[in-house]
Motif scaffolding. Structure first.
Motif, mmCIF file in Angstrom:
data_model
loop_
_atom_site.group_PDB
_atom_site.id
_atom_site.type_symbol
_atom_site.label_atom_id
_atom_site.label_comp_id
_atom_site.label_asym_id
_atom_site.label_seq_id
_atom_site.Cartn_x
_atom_site.Cartn_y
_atom_site.Cartn_z
ATOM 1 N N SER A 1 0.827 -1.215 0.000
ATOM 2 C CA SER A 1 0.000 0.000 0.000
ATOM 3 C C SER A 1 0.858 1.260 0.000
ATOM 4 N N GLU A 2 1.885 1.263 0.837
ATOM 5 C CA GLU A 2 2.760 2.437 0.900
ATOM 6 C C GLU A 2 3.547 2.606 -0.394
ATOM 7 N N LEU A 3 4.033 1.499 -0.957
ATOM 8 C CA LEU A 3 4.729 1.581 -2.247
ATOM 9 C C LEU A 3 3.811 2.163 -3.315
ATOM 10 N N ALA A 4 2.570 1.688 -3.337
ATOM 11 C CA ALA A 4 1.603 2.177 -4.326
ATOM 12 C C ALA A 4 1.340 3.665 -4.144
ATOM 13 N N ASP A 5 1.170 4.102 -2.894
ATOM 14 C CA ASP A 5 0.958 5.526 -2.624
ATOM 15 C C ASP A 5 2.146 6.354 -3.098
ATOM 16 N N ARG A 6 3.342 5.911 -2.762
ATOM 17 C CA ARG A 6 4.541 6.655 -3.145
ATOM 18 C C ARG A 6 4.704 6.733 -4.657
ATOM 19 N N ALA A 7 4.399 5.643 -5.347
ATOM 20 C CA ALA A 7 4.571 5.579 -6.798
ATOM 21 C C ALA A 7 3.374 6.137 -7.558
ATOM 22 N N GLN A 8 2.310 6.432 -6.843
ATOM 23 C CA GLN A 8 1.067 6.955 -7.424
ATOM 24 C C GLN A 8 0.487 5.993 -8.464
ATOM 25 N N ILE A 9 0.449 4.721 -8.081
ATOM 26 C CA ILE A 9 -0.213 3.716 -8.898
ATOM 27 C C ILE A 9 -1.166 2.942 -7.995
ATOM 28 N N THR A 10 -2.021 2.117 -8.577
ATOM 29 C CA THR A 10 -2.972 1.372 -7.763
ATOM 30 C C THR A 10 -2.255 0.299 -6.946
ATOM 31 N N LYS A 11 -2.892 -0.060 -5.867
ATOM 32 C CA LYS A 11 -2.356 -1.123 -5.022
ATOM 33 C C LYS A 11 -2.257 -2.431 -5.820
ATOM 34 N N GLN A 12 -3.246 -2.681 -6.672
ATOM 35 C CA GLN A 12 -3.242 -3.895 -7.476
ATOM 36 C C GLN A 12 -2.065 -3.914 -8.457
ATOM 37 N N ALA A 13 -1.792 -2.784 -9.089
ATOM 38 C CA ALA A 13 -0.664 -2.704 -10.028
ATOM 39 C C ALA A 13 0.651 -2.924 -9.288
ATOM 40 N N MET A 14 0.787 -2.317 -8.112
ATOM 41 C CA MET A 14 2.015 -2.493 -7.335
ATOM 42 C C MET A 14 2.152 -3.939 -6.891
ATOM 43 N N ALA A 15 1.060 -4.549 -6.481
ATOM 44 C CA ALA A 15 1.119 -5.954 -6.057
ATOM 45 C C ALA A 15 1.616 -6.836 -7.195
ATOM 46 N N GLU A 16 1.182 -6.564 -8.418
ATOM 47 C CA GLU A 16 1.643 -7.344 -9.574
ATOM 48 C C GLU A 16 3.151 -7.173 -9.784
ATOM 49 N N LEU A 17 3.636 -5.951 -9.656
ATOM 50 C CA LEU A 17 5.074 -5.709 -9.799
ATOM 51 C C LEU A 17 5.856 -6.441 -8.720
ATOM 52 N N VAL A 18 5.353 -6.393 -7.498
ATOM 53 C CA VAL A 18 6.016 -7.063 -6.369
ATOM 54 C C VAL A 18 6.033 -8.575 -6.591
ATOM 55 N N ILE A 19 4.920 -9.137 -7.012
ATOM 56 C CA ILE A 19 4.850 -10.580 -7.272
ATOM 57 C C ILE A 19 5.881 -10.973 -8.330
ATOM 58 N N HIS A 20 5.959 -10.184 -9.394
ATOM 59 C CA HIS A 20 6.919 -10.466 -10.474
ATOM 60 C C HIS A 20 8.354 -10.463 -9.929
ATOM 61 N N LEU A 21 8.696 -9.428 -9.185
ATOM 62 C CA LEU A 21 10.060 -9.307 -8.659
ATOM 63 C C LEU A 21 10.347 -10.344 -7.580
ATOM 64 N N GLU A 22 9.340 -10.683 -6.798
ATOM 65 C CA GLU A 22 9.507 -11.711 -5.770
ATOM 66 C C GLU A 22 9.778 -13.070 -6.425
ATOM 67 N N SER A 23 9.063 -13.370 -7.485
ATOM 68 C CA SER A 23 9.234 -14.663 -8.161
ATOM 69 C C SER A 23 10.613 -14.787 -8.805
#
Length: 152
Positions: A63-85
């Motif tokens: 949530s904080e990453l999404a707020d800082r980047a000014q993107i949706t929480k869902q979009a940030m979660a997808e980026l995080v999942i990709h990088l985590e994998s």
């Protein structure tokens, strides 16, 4: 890399200051992505900058990453999942809030940040060589002014 300009009424749209600033950012970011690829991180894409740029070493919630980047929480979660994998990030329970998870960089993720940050002096030297030290300082001040104006 040359990018085609959008067209309106059959003509190329005029380039305004915001477009020029974004295009300059993209050109600089492309240099970072090339350096990352050369060092074995070819799976890091431009969109992942929204994660690495705003990620605290001690961990940050999606949530904080999404707020800082000014993107949706869902979009940030997808980026995080990709990088985590791909081994750049881990998600761990937040000791301050059992419902939340903190996103933290792994050694591989910290290496990406270090490579990008190590490139900054080289990029700034290249810009200073082209513009001169006084113009670079004026550019820095002007960009800070633009940021301040846009926030007011």
């Amino acid at each position: 890399m040359s990018r085609p300009r959008p067209r309106t009424a059959g003509r190329e749209r005029p380039t305004n200051l915001a477009v020029l600033m974004r295009e300059a950012f993209i050109a600089l970011n492309d240099l970072v992505l090339t350096r990352l690829a050369e060092r074995g991180h070819g799976d890091v894409r431009a969109a992942h900058g929204a994660v690495f740029q705003y990620l605290d070493e001690t961990g940050t919630t999606v949530s904080e990453l999404a707020d800082r980047a000014q993107i949706t929480k869902q979009a940030m979660a997808e980026l995080v999942i990709h990088l985590e994998s791909r081994g750049y990030l881990v998600r761990e329970p937040d000791p301050r809030d059992r419902r939340a998870k903190l996103v933290r960089p792994t050694d591989r993720g910290r290496e990406v940040v270090a490579i990008a940050q190590d490139l900054v002096p080289d990029l700034e030297e290249r810009i200073a060589a082209a513009l001169g030290a006084e113009r670079v300082e004026a550019l820095r001040e002007d960009l800070e002014t633009v940021r301040r104006i846009a926030r007011s």
